[in-house]
Scaffold this motif. Structure first.
Motif, short mmCIF file in Angstrom:
data_model
loop_
_atom_site.label_atom_id
_atom_site.label_comp_id
_atom_site.label_asym_id
_atom_site.label_seq_id
_atom_site.Cartn_x
_atom_site.Cartn_y
_atom_site.Cartn_z
N MET A 1 0.79 -1.04 0.04
CA MET A 1 -0.03 0.00 -0.11
C MET A 1 0.90 1.26 0.16
SD MET A 1 -3.11 1.48 0.16
CE MET A 1 -4.34 0.39 0.86
N ALA A 2 2.03 0.95 0.71
CA ALA A 2 2.83 2.49 1.15
C ALA A 2 3.36 2.65 -0.52
CB ALA A 2 3.74 2.18 2.18
N PHE A 3 3.84 1.54 -1.19
CA PHE A 3 4.50 1.52 -2.16
C PHE A 3 3.61 2.10 -3.36
CE2 PHE A 3 5.40 0.11 -6.65
CZ PHE A 3 6.95 0.31 -6.74
N VAL A 4 2.21 1.74 -3.47
CA VAL A 4 1.35 2.27 -4.48
C VAL A 4 1.02 3.76 -4.09
CG1 VAL A 4 -1.00 2.15 -5.44
CG2 VAL A 4 0.51 -0.07 -4.95
N VAL A 5 0.84 4.23 -3.17
CA VAL A 5 0.43 5.49 -2.65
C VAL A 5 1.55 6.43 -2.88
CG1 VAL A 5 0.14 7.02 -0.70
CG2 VAL A 5 -1.18 4.95 -0.67
N GLY A 6 2.93 5.88 -2.48
CA GLY A 6 3.95 6.76 -2.97
C GLY A 6 4.18 6.98 -4.66
N ALA A 7 3.87 6.24 -5.29
CA ALA A 7 4.12 6.09 -6.78
C ALA A 7 3.00 7.05 -7.13
CB ALA A 7 4.03 4.76 -7.27
N LEU A 8 2.01 6.95 -6.58
CA LEU A 8 0.78 7.86 -7.15
C LEU A 8 1.27 9.12 -6.85
CD1 LEU A 8 -2.42 5.89 -6.27
CD2 LEU A 8 -1.72 6.33 -8.48
N ARG A 9 1.49 9.52 -5.80
CA ARG A 9 2.00 10.91 -5.12
C ARG A 9 3.14 11.36 -6.00
NH1 ARG A 9 1.06 9.82 1.17
NH2 ARG A 9 -1.15 10.58 1.30
N ALA A 10 4.01 10.41 -6.43
CA ALA A 10 5.14 11.03 -7.27
C ALA A 10 4.89 11.33 -8.49
CB ALA A 10 6.33 9.90 -7.15
N ARG A 11 3.56 10.79 -9.02
CA ARG A 11 3.06 11.05 -10.28
C ARG A 11 2.27 12.28 -10.35
NH1 ARG A 11 5.03 9.31 -15.15
NH2 ARG A 11 2.60 9.35 -15.78
N GLY A 12 2.02 13.03 -9.01
CA GLY A 12 1.32 13.95 -9.09
C GLY A 12 -0.19 13.82 -8.68
N HIS A 13 -0.73 12.54 -8.24
CA HIS A 13 -2.08 12.47 -7.82
C HIS A 13 -2.07 12.53 -6.81
CE1 HIS A 13 -2.69 10.30 -11.99
NE2 HIS A 13 -1.36 9.60 -11.64
N VAL A 14 -3.45 13.22 -6.36
CA VAL A 14 -3.96 13.18 -4.87
C VAL A 14 -4.61 11.89 -4.34
CG1 VAL A 14 -5.96 14.61 -3.52
CG2 VAL A 14 -4.82 15.41 -5.56
N VAL A 15 -3.80 11.60 -3.25
CA VAL A 15 -4.42 10.38 -2.71
C VAL A 15 -5.26 10.63 -1.56
CG1 VAL A 15 -3.42 8.27 -1.57
CG2 VAL A 15 -2.21 9.38 -3.77
N ASP A 16 -6.65 10.08 -1.55
CA ASP A 16 -7.45 10.43 -0.64
C ASP A 16 -8.08 9.20 -0.11
OD1 ASP A 16 -9.24 9.67 -2.52
OD2 ASP A 16 -10.08 11.62 -3.00
N ALA A 17 -8.83 9.35 1.01
CA ALA A 17 -9.52 8.15 1.42
C ALA A 17 -10.13 7.20 0.36
CB ALA A 17 -10.56 8.35 2.55
N ASP A 18 -10.83 7.79 -0.58
CA ASP A 18 -11.16 6.77 -1.53
C ASP A 18 -10.31 5.94 -2.54
OD1 ASP A 18 -14.12 7.80 -1.30
OD2 ASP A 18 -13.85 9.14 -2.75
N THR A 19 -9.21 6.73 -2.61
CA THR A 19 -8.09 6.07 -3.25
C THR A 19 -7.58 4.97 -2.42
OG1 THR A 19 -7.61 8.33 -4.32
CG2 THR A 19 -5.94 6.60 -4.39
N THR A 20 -7.13 5.34 -1.15
CA THR A 20 -6.43 4.14 -0.43
C THR A 20 -7.56 3.11 -0.12
OG1 THR A 20 -7.35 5.35 1.58
CG2 THR A 20 -4.94 5.59 0.75
N ASP A 21 -8.99 3.15 -0.09
CA ASP A 21 -9.89 2.18 -0.02
C ASP A 21 -9.81 1.31 -1.19
OD1 ASP A 21 -12.20 0.73 1.06
OD2 ASP A 21 -13.20 1.63 -0.60
N ARG A 22 -9.84 2.25 -2.42
CA ARG A 22 -10.04 1.35 -3.94
C ARG A 22 -8.70 0.58 -3.99
NH1 ARG A 22 -10.26 5.75 -6.48
NH2 ARG A 22 -12.62 5.75 -6.34
N ILE A 23 -7.32 1.12 -3.45
CA ILE A 23 -6.09 0.32 -3.55
C ILE A 23 -6.40 -1.06 -2.75
CG2 ILE A 23 -3.69 0.12 -3.09
CD1 ILE A 23 -3.68 3.33 -3.45
#
Length: 59
Positions: free
Chosen positions: A13-35
């Motif tokens: 989860m931390a890897f995916v969230v970090g990758a999304l943030r590195a690409r400029g995506h906003v990571v919110d509760a919906d995103t982490t739930d979906r992941i």
């Protein structure tokens, strides 16, 4: 460089969230739930795309 396979769910989860943030995506509760649901096998990539499309159509 390849990602290491077999990390804990929290590490993945931390890897995916970090990758999304590195690409400029906003990571919110919906995103982490979906992941989490994708990683657990409860949601397919196609279903996730449909959820994302529906979320942004509402705006």
């Amino acid at each position: 460089m390849e990602a290491e396979q077999g990390g804990s769910p929290a590490e993945t989860m931390a890897f995916v969230v970090g990758a999304l943030r590195a690409r400029g995506h906003v990571v919110d509760a919906d995103t982490t739930d979906r992941i989490a649901r994708i990683l657990a096998g409860d949601l397919t990539a196609e279903q996730a795309r449909a959820e994302i499309a529906a979320k942004y159509r509402q705006r």
